[in-house]
Design an enzyme around this catalytic site. Structure first.
Site, PDB file in Angstrom:
ATOM      1  N   GLU A 265       0.814  -1.231   0.000  1.00  0.00           N
ATOM      2  CA  GLU A 265       0.000   0.000   0.000  1.00  0.00           C
ATOM      3  C   GLU A 265       0.837   1.266   0.000  1.00  0.00           C
ATOM      4  OE1 GLU A 265      -1.868  -0.506   3.720  1.00  0.00           O
ATOM      5  OE2 GLU A 265      -3.288  -1.996   3.024  1.00  0.00           O
ATOM      6  N   GLY A 267       1.899   5.005  -0.509  1.00  0.00           N
ATOM      7  CA  GLY A 267       1.321   6.318  -0.777  1.00  0.00           C
ATOM      8  C   GLY A 267       2.458   7.211  -1.252  1.00  0.00           C
ATOM      9  N   ARG A 304       3.478  19.749   6.253  1.00  0.00           N
ATOM     10  CA  ARG A 304       4.436  18.739   6.693  1.00  0.00           C
ATOM     11  C   ARG A 304       5.640  19.304   7.456  1.00  0.00           C
ATOM     12  NH1 ARG A 304       7.104  15.619   4.008  1.00  0.00           N
ATOM     13  NH2 ARG A 304       6.748  13.695   5.114  1.00  0.00           N
ATOM     14  N   CYS A 334      -0.835  33.944  10.110  1.00  0.00           N
ATOM     15  CA  CYS A 334      -0.572  34.588  11.392  1.00  0.00           C
ATOM     16  C   CYS A 334      -0.443  33.560  12.506  1.00  0.00           C
ATOM     17  CB  CYS A 334      -1.638  35.631  11.682  1.00  0.00           C
ATOM     18  SG  CYS A 334      -1.453  37.006  10.550  1.00  0.00           S
ATOM     19  N   GLU A 335       0.646  32.836  12.420  1.00  0.00           N
ATOM     20  CA  GLU A 335       1.068  31.770  13.333  1.00  0.00           C
ATOM     21  C   GLU A 335       2.510  31.544  12.919  1.00  0.00           C
ATOM     22  OE1 GLU A 335      -0.413  29.273  15.356  1.00  0.00           O
ATOM     23  OE2 GLU A 335      -2.564  29.570  14.993  1.00  0.00           O
ATOM     24  N   TYR A 362       0.786  14.047   0.910  1.00  0.00           N
ATOM     25  CA  TYR A 362       0.347  14.748   2.122  1.00  0.00           C
ATOM     26  C   TYR A 362       0.566  16.260   2.010  1.00  0.00           C
ATOM     27  CZ  TYR A 362       0.588   9.899   3.405  1.00  0.00           C
ATOM     28  OH  TYR A 362       0.433   8.533   3.394  1.00  0.00           O
TER      29      TYR A 362
HETATM   30  C1  LIG Z   1      -1.131   6.007   5.296  1.00  0.00           C
HETATM   31  C2  LIG Z   1      -1.224   4.580   4.993  1.00  0.00           C
HETATM   32  C3  LIG Z   1      -0.448   4.023   3.966  1.00  0.00           C
HETATM   33  C4  LIG Z   1       0.532   4.819   3.132  1.00  0.00           C
HETATM   34  O1  LIG Z   1       1.654   5.245   3.818  1.00  0.00           O
HETATM   35  P1  LIG Z   1       2.858   5.972   3.043  1.00  0.00           P
HETATM   36  O2  LIG Z   1       3.843   6.257   4.089  1.00  0.00           O
HETATM   37  O3  LIG Z   1       2.310   7.203   2.397  1.00  0.00           O
HETATM   38  O4  LIG Z   1       3.339   5.028   2.001  1.00  0.00           O
HETATM   39  C5  LIG Z   1      -0.623   2.678   3.699  1.00  0.00           C
HETATM   40  N1  LIG Z   1      -1.488   1.913   4.414  1.00  0.00           N
HETATM   41  C6  LIG Z   1      -2.242   2.421   5.410  1.00  0.00           C
HETATM   42  C7  LIG Z   1      -3.182   1.535   6.132  1.00  0.00           C
HETATM   43  C8  LIG Z   1      -2.133   3.763   5.732  1.00  0.00           C
HETATM   44  O5  LIG Z   1      -2.871   4.252   6.733  1.00  0.00           O
END
Ligand SMILES: *Cc1c(COP(=O)(O)O)cnc(C)c1O
Length: 406
Positions: A265, A267, A304, A334-335, A362
């Site tokens: 998975e 991201g 981030r 303004c922070e 992100y």
């Molecule tokens: C956020 C998340 C990801 C992705 O994480 P990355 O660091 O962006 O690769 C994969 N699986 C689950 C369940 C997540 O919550």
């Protein structure tokens, strides 16, 4: 590849000409290259890449992922809906929520997405409502810490995510008594994978548990694939990890009646380096100790650095060959919203465009309207073409959901 994956200053300035600043620019070819790297690294397995769309969920990006053949990892019913709108078949959507209502879970189950359950009481409730009619994946907390101190550790014992590996007996009892169909096992520790061997020790625990589930069709190892942010950053050796994990899976599959697939998975790994965030310098302010470059953005657009203290490389694309000087780059909120302290950047003048690298993941998805500011536009570069994929918000967008209260 943080350096060479950046688009040319010329192309970025062209984007600014089209849609002004602030703007997120994504390169489709970098996403494709990263996906190909994963496919090559895990070539020894029946791999399914489930793109974790909370990293970047704009429709054009989701449609691109669908076209490239990924599945989707989602954490809310809204992300599931975004996936469906982008054309994903529900069977290619994995739903991995945390602490959501049973109503939401049931609704997603009825849509036909793959359900991933991470709480014993929810598993029991799901079993009593759906029995064996809807297959379920179980999220396990193996209590490993693959990043940080690089040791297997029970440090994550307090994590809210997953069902403890020590509660598997209980899980098995629930599964048996409700006749549930468990088709997947999942782990995602959330920490960066810096050492393939440490990660594999965690994976070993999952393979152990998997022996007790005869109906599995997949095992899902989540993400944690770290990308380099600084030029000298350590990143996950994805090729080493892939080769070792595939080897281990092969051994596991040799003992099974039918082989299980390998799901991951990513991201950040797919979209981080593909994204660049462009801002314009409003003010150069010399104080007694520091030279501030104040840009037309803040943590309302890219949080981030403030939230995770993360590093984003910053270049002055309007004056790339200028003499490097030391700046602190800050926002207009303004922070305290410091993007970078004491950074060497080519001499900055008012009006210059600063590019933040590695901003694909992100970035936009965490943007807000704080200070009444409008969220940025987004642009996709594909086949050398600049394609706007989200217009800048207007003041009407800002008040669209308001009622007059009379
Ligand atoms: C956020 C998340 C990801 C992705 O994480 P990355 O660091 O962006 O690769 C994969 N699986 C689950 C369940 C997540 O919550």
């Amino acid at each position: 590849m943080s350096g060479d994956s950046s688009p040319s200053a010329k192309l970025l300035l062209e984007c600014v000409e089209h849609v002004s600043t602030p703007v997120y620019v994504y390169q489709a070819d970098v996403i494709e290259q990263q996906l190909q790297r994963l496919k090559d690294a895990f070539a020894g397995a029946d791999l399914r890449v489930m793109y974790a769309c909370k990293a970047l969920s704009t429709g054009a990006i989701l449609r691109l992922m669908n076209e490239l053949g990924t599945g989707l990892d989602t954490v809310s019913i809204q992300e599931v809906e975004l996936g469906l709108r982008a054309g994903f078949d529900p069977s290619r959507i994995l739903y991995t929520p945390s602490m959501v209502s049973f109503d939401e879970l049931s609704a997603v189950a009825k849509i036909g997405a793959q359900i991933n359950i991470d709480t014993i009481s929810v598993l029991e409730q799901f079993g009593s409502v759906f029995g064996g009619t809807i297959p379920v994946c179980i999220r396990i907390n193996p209590h490993i810490m693959a990043g940080g101190n690089e040791r297997i550790s029970t440090g994550h014992i307090d994590s809210k995510f997953g069902i403890s590996i020590h509660q598997m007996r209980h899980v098995e009892r629930i599964v048996t008594s409700h006749g549930m169909l468990i088709n997947g096992l999942h782990m995602h520790t959330g920490s960066d994978i810096l050492d393939a061997d440490v990660f594999l020790q965690g994976a070993e625990l999952l393979f152990d548990v998997a022996e007790s589930f005869p109906d599995l069709t997949f095992v899902d190892f989540g993400s944690g694939f770290k990308v380099p942010y600084k030029p000298d950053d350590i990143s996950t050796d994805i090729e080493e990890l892939g080769a070792k994990l595939c080897q281990r899976l092969k051994l596991f599959n040799e003992k099974r009646a039918s082989p299980v697939a390998l799901w991951i998975e990513p991201g950040k790994f797919l979209v981080s380096q593909a994204g660049t965030f462009l801002t314009r310098v409003n003010v150069v302010k010399q104080t007694t100790s520091t030279v501030f470059a104040g840009v037309d953005s803040g943590f309302n657009h890219l949080i981030r650095p403030m939230l995770y203290n993360s590093y984003h490389h910053i270049t002055n694309i309007s004056n790339p060959t200028g003499t490097p000087r030391v700046y602190s780059v800050v926002g207009y909120i303004c922070e305290t919203d410091t993007f970078a302290w004491d950074r060497k950047i080519a001499e900055i003048h008012q009006g210059d465009v600063l590019a933040f690298s590695n901003a694909g993941a992100y970035g936009f998805t965490m943007a807000s309207n704080y200070n009444g500011r409008l969220r940025p536009a987004e642009v996709l570069i594909r086949h050398g073409r600049i394609v706007p994929i989200r217009r800048r918000e207007t003041i009407d967008d800002l008040v669209r959901t308001e009622l007059d209260g009379e």
